[in-house]
Design a protein around this motif. Structure first.
Motif, PDB file in Angstrom:
ATOM      1  N   VAL A   1      13.729  21.013  -3.033  1.00 34.24           N
ATOM      2  CA  VAL A   1      14.215  22.113  -3.868  1.00 34.24           C
ATOM      3  C   VAL A   1      14.958  21.558  -5.075  1.00 34.24           C
ATOM      4  O   VAL A   1      14.792  22.037  -6.203  1.00 34.24           O
ATOM      5  N   GLY A   2      15.762  20.524  -4.829  1.00 31.53           N
ATOM      6  CA  GLY A   2      16.510  19.917  -5.930  1.00 31.53           C
ATOM      7  C   GLY A   2      15.590  19.348  -6.992  1.00 31.53           C
ATOM      8  O   GLY A   2      15.823  19.522  -8.192  1.00 31.53           O
ATOM      9  N   GLU A   3      14.521  18.689  -6.542  1.00 30.95           N
ATOM     10  CA  GLU A   3      13.561  18.105  -7.494  1.00 30.95           C
ATOM     11  C   GLU A   3      12.838  19.186  -8.285  1.00 30.95           C
ATOM     12  O   GLU A   3      12.657  19.084  -9.500  1.00 30.95           O
ATOM     13  N   GLN A   4      12.426  20.254  -7.588  1.00 28.81           N
ATOM     14  CA  GLN A   4      11.726  21.353  -8.261  1.00 28.81           C
ATOM     15  C   GLN A   4      12.641  22.035  -9.281  1.00 28.81           C
ATOM     16  O   GLN A   4      12.237  22.339 -10.404  1.00 28.81           O
ATOM     17  N   LEU A   5      13.895  22.246  -8.850  1.00 27.38           N
ATOM     18  CA  LEU A   5      14.846  22.908  -9.741  1.00 27.38           C
ATOM     19  C   LEU A   5      15.137  22.043 -10.964  1.00 27.38           C
ATOM     20  O   LEU A   5      15.199  22.541 -12.093  1.00 27.38           O
ATOM     21  N   PHE A   6      15.267  20.736 -10.746  1.00 26.94           N
ATOM     22  CA  PHE A   6      15.533  19.830 -11.865  1.00 26.94           C
ATOM     23  C   PHE A   6      14.409  19.901 -12.890  1.00 26.94           C
ATOM     24  O   PHE A   6      14.665  19.935 -14.101  1.00 26.94           O
ATOM     25  N   GLU A   7      13.158  19.912 -12.415  1.00 27.86           N
ATOM     26  CA  GLU A   7      12.011  19.978 -13.324  1.00 27.86           C
ATOM     27  C   GLU A   7      12.081  21.229 -14.198  1.00 27.86           C
ATOM     28  O   GLU A   7      11.799  21.192 -15.395  1.00 27.86           O
ATOM     29  N   LEU A   8      12.455  22.358 -13.591  1.00 25.32           N
ATOM     30  CA  LEU A   8      12.521  23.619 -14.345  1.00 25.32           C
ATOM     31  C   LEU A   8      13.701  23.622 -15.319  1.00 25.32           C
ATOM     32  O   LEU A   8      13.584  24.086 -16.455  1.00 25.32           O
ATOM     33  N   VAL A   9      14.843  23.112 -14.856  1.00 26.32           N
ATOM     34  CA  VAL A   9      16.038  23.065 -15.719  1.00 26.32           C
ATOM     35  C   VAL A   9      15.787  22.137 -16.902  1.00 26.32           C
ATOM     36  O   VAL A   9      16.223  22.403 -18.030  1.00 26.32           O
ATOM     37  N   ASP A  10      15.054  21.050 -16.657  1.00 24.63           N
ATOM     38  CA  ASP A  10      14.800  20.045 -17.688  1.00 24.63           C
ATOM     39  C   ASP A  10      13.981  20.606 -18.849  1.00 24.63           C
ATOM     40  O   ASP A  10      14.033  20.081 -19.965  1.00 24.63           O
ATOM     41  N   VAL A  11      13.239  21.682 -18.599  1.00 22.97           N
ATOM     42  CA  VAL A  11      12.434  22.319 -19.652  1.00 22.97           C
ATOM     43  C   VAL A  11      13.319  22.795 -20.803  1.00 22.97           C
ATOM     44  O   VAL A  11      12.907  22.803 -21.969  1.00 22.97           O
ATOM     45  N   PHE A  12      14.557  23.167 -20.482  1.00 18.81           N
ATOM     46  CA  PHE A  12      15.443  23.737 -21.500  1.00 18.81           C
ATOM     47  C   PHE A  12      16.047  22.687 -22.430  1.00 18.81           C
ATOM     48  O   PHE A  12      16.715  23.038 -23.416  1.00 18.81           O
ATOM     49  N   ASN A  13      15.828  21.404 -22.129  1.00 18.81           N
ATOM     50  CA  ASN A  13      16.308  20.322 -23.014  1.00 18.81           C
ATOM     51  C   ASN A  13      17.786  20.469 -23.386  1.00 18.81           C
ATOM     52  O   ASN A  13      18.162  20.339 -24.549  1.00 18.81           O
ATOM     53  N   THR A  14      18.635  20.748 -22.404  1.00 14.39           N
ATOM     54  CA  THR A  14      20.062  20.935 -22.693  1.00 14.39           C
ATOM     55  C   THR A  14      20.794  19.613 -22.871  1.00 14.39           C
ATOM     56  O   THR A  14      21.876  19.569 -23.453  1.00 14.39           O
ATOM     57  N   GLY A  15      20.183  18.531 -22.332  1.00 16.39           N
ATOM     58  CA  GLY A  15      20.881  17.250 -22.354  1.00 16.39           C
ATOM     59  C   GLY A  15      21.794  17.084 -21.150  1.00 16.39           C
ATOM     60  O   GLY A  15      22.447  16.062 -20.975  1.00 16.39           O
ATOM     61  N   HIS A  16      21.860  18.128 -20.306  1.00 15.08           N
ATOM     62  CA  HIS A  16      22.716  18.083 -19.111  1.00 15.08           C
ATOM     63  C   HIS A  16      21.938  18.534 -17.879  1.00 15.08           C
ATOM     64  O   HIS A  16      22.495  19.166 -16.979  1.00 15.08           O
TER      65      HIS A  16
ATOM     66  N   GLY B   1      22.819  20.260 -10.404  1.00 20.88           N
ATOM     67  CA  GLY B   1      23.832  20.110  -9.358  1.00 20.88           C
ATOM     68  C   GLY B   1      24.677  21.369  -9.202  1.00 20.88           C
ATOM     69  O   GLY B   1      24.981  21.788  -8.082  1.00 20.88           O
ATOM     70  N   MET B   2      25.047  21.981 -10.325  1.00 22.14           N
ATOM     71  CA  MET B   2      25.840  23.208 -10.288  1.00 22.14           C
ATOM     72  C   MET B   2      25.068  24.346  -9.618  1.00 22.14           C
ATOM     73  O   MET B   2      25.594  25.080  -8.788  1.00 22.14           O
ATOM     74  N   LEU B   3      23.780  24.471  -9.980  1.00 24.71           N
ATOM     75  CA  LEU B   3      22.957  25.551  -9.429  1.00 24.71           C
ATOM     76  C   LEU B   3      22.700  25.345  -7.940  1.00 24.71           C
ATOM     77  O   LEU B   3      22.596  26.311  -7.183  1.00 24.71           O
ATOM     78  N   LEU B   4      22.602  24.087  -7.524  1.00 22.20           N
ATOM     79  CA  LEU B   4      22.334  23.797  -6.109  1.00 22.20           C
ATOM     80  C   LEU B   4      23.527  24.089  -5.202  1.00 22.20           C
ATOM     81  O   LEU B   4      23.404  24.070  -3.975  1.00 22.20           O
ATOM     82  N   GLU B   5      24.690  24.370  -5.801  1.00 19.06           N
ATOM     83  CA  GLU B   5      25.867  24.713  -5.006  1.00 19.06           C
ATOM     84  C   GLU B   5      25.790  26.140  -4.471  1.00 19.06           C
ATOM     85  O   GLU B   5      26.579  26.542  -3.614  1.00 19.06           O
ATOM     86  N   GLN B   6      24.844  26.920  -4.993  1.00 20.15           N
ATOM     87  CA  GLN B   6      24.692  28.300  -4.534  1.00 20.15           C
ATOM     88  C   GLN B   6      24.022  28.330  -3.155  1.00 20.15           C
ATOM     89  O   GLN B   6      23.530  27.322  -2.660  1.00 20.15           O
ATOM     90  N   HIS B   7      23.993  29.538  -2.561  1.00 27.77           N
ATOM     91  CA  HIS B   7      23.314  29.720  -1.278  1.00 27.77           C
ATOM     92  C   HIS B   7      21.831  29.397  -1.443  1.00 27.77           C
ATOM     93  O   HIS B   7      21.245  29.612  -2.500  1.00 27.77           O
ATOM     94  N   LYS B   8      21.209  28.879  -0.373  1.00 28.06           N
ATOM     95  CA  LYS B   8      19.817  28.432  -0.455  1.00 28.06           C
ATOM     96  C   LYS B   8      18.880  29.548  -0.948  1.00 28.06           C
ATOM     97  O   LYS B   8      17.975  29.307  -1.756  1.00 28.06           O
ATOM     98  N   ASP B   9      19.102  30.775  -0.479  1.00 32.50           N
ATOM     99  CA  ASP B   9      18.236  31.891  -0.898  1.00 32.50           C
ATOM    100  C   ASP B   9      18.329  32.121  -2.405  1.00 32.50           C
ATOM    101  O   ASP B   9      17.325  32.401  -3.070  1.00 32.50           O
ATOM    102  N   ALA B  10      19.550  31.998  -2.933  1.00 29.68           N
ATOM    103  CA  ALA B  10      19.747  32.192  -4.373  1.00 29.68           C
ATOM    104  C   ALA B  10      19.047  31.095  -5.169  1.00 29.68           C
ATOM    105  O   ALA B  10      18.462  31.349  -6.220  1.00 29.68           O
ATOM    106  N   VAL B  11      19.105  29.871  -4.639  1.00 31.72           N
ATOM    107  CA  VAL B  11      18.444  28.746  -5.309  1.00 31.72           C
ATOM    108  C   VAL B  11      16.927  28.944  -5.305  1.00 31.72           C
ATOM    109  O   VAL B  11      16.254  28.733  -6.324  1.00 31.72           O
ATOM    110  N   LEU B  12      16.382  29.374  -4.171  1.00 31.53           N
ATOM    111  CA  LEU B  12      14.940  29.607  -4.075  1.00 31.53           C
ATOM    112  C   LEU B  12      14.505  30.713  -5.030  1.00 31.53           C
ATOM    113  O   LEU B  12      13.408  30.675  -5.596  1.00 31.53           O
TER     114      LEU B  12
END
Length: 221
Positions: free
Chosen positions: A86-101, A107-118
């Motif tokens: 899930v972390g790898e999949q989420l990172f790929e999607l977040v990386d699309v936004f080119n925020t530089g962070h 990491g911040m998003l993964l702190e949420q409940h698993k259902d919310a992350v999914l």
């Protein structure tokens, strides 16, 4: 320049660059890239490598979002939704936004409940909202850290030392140099409070005086 008109012009330019290789998805990809900050879009128009990388990331996000929702048996769900995958999949999607962070935001998003992350993995709109919010939070934290870390520079430390010396001199002119030197060894967070907190300053000075001449301190009490 009108912002909507400027965005439309950027969109047309991006579309014309994306269309030759991705005819069927050019419109969708252009729309996704237009969500990125203006400076990033400007860079992509000038640098084919940046544009190509952003398009590849957008394609990956698009393919993932278009996959049918999988709600399989419990065992398969536990495997596919493990923290690592899930972390790898989420990172790929977040990386699309080119925020530089990307890493910090993931990491911040993964702190949420698993259902919310999914849910973030399957809903690009909610993901975009949370990425924007996380980026804003990070920028605010960076500003606060900069305010404090500025004092770590030699020039600022010297200026703070001079300010504290002038205050200490009013309390103990004879030992002002020695006491100031001792105070400057305090933790930066506590040190920054001394100029604005007279009670804290007095307590710190008395502690330093006791260390400098404990015999005199004993006699005077």
């Amino acid at each position: 320049m009108d912002e909507a008109e400027d965005l439309e012009t950027l969109g047309e330019k991006l579309y014309s660059l994306i269309y030759p290789k991705h005819k069927e998805k050019a419109g969708k990809l252009t729309g996704m890239l237009l969500e990125l900050p203006g400076p990033v879009l400007g860079l992509m128009l000038q640098d084919k490598a940046s544009l190509s990388a952003a398009v590849e990331k957008a394609l990956g996000a698009l393919q993932w979002a278009q996959e049918p929702s999988r709600v399989p048996c419990k065992e398969e769900d536990e495997v596919s939704a493990s923290s690592d995958s899930v972390g790898e999949q989420l990172f790929e999607l977040v990386d699309v936004f080119n925020t530089g962070h990307s890493q910090k935001i993931t990491g911040m998003l993964l702190e949420q409940h698993k259902d919310a992350v999914l849910h973030l993995l399957s809903d690009p709109n909610v993901l975009e909202e949370q990425v924007t919010f996380a980026l804003k939070t990070l920028q605010e934290q960076n500003m606060e850290e900069t305010d404090v870390s500025d004092w770590s520079d030699a020039e600022d430390t010297e200026r703070l030392g001079e300010k504290i010396f002038s205050l200490v001199e009013g309390l103990d002119p004879l030992h002002a140099h020695d006491i100031t030197g001792m105070l400057l060894e305090m933790e930066p967070a506590a040190l920054l409070q001394l100029p604005s907190n007279h009670t804290l300053l007095q307590a710190a000075v008395q502690k330093a005086q006791a260390a400098l001449h404990p015999r005199n301190q004993t006699l005077s009490t």
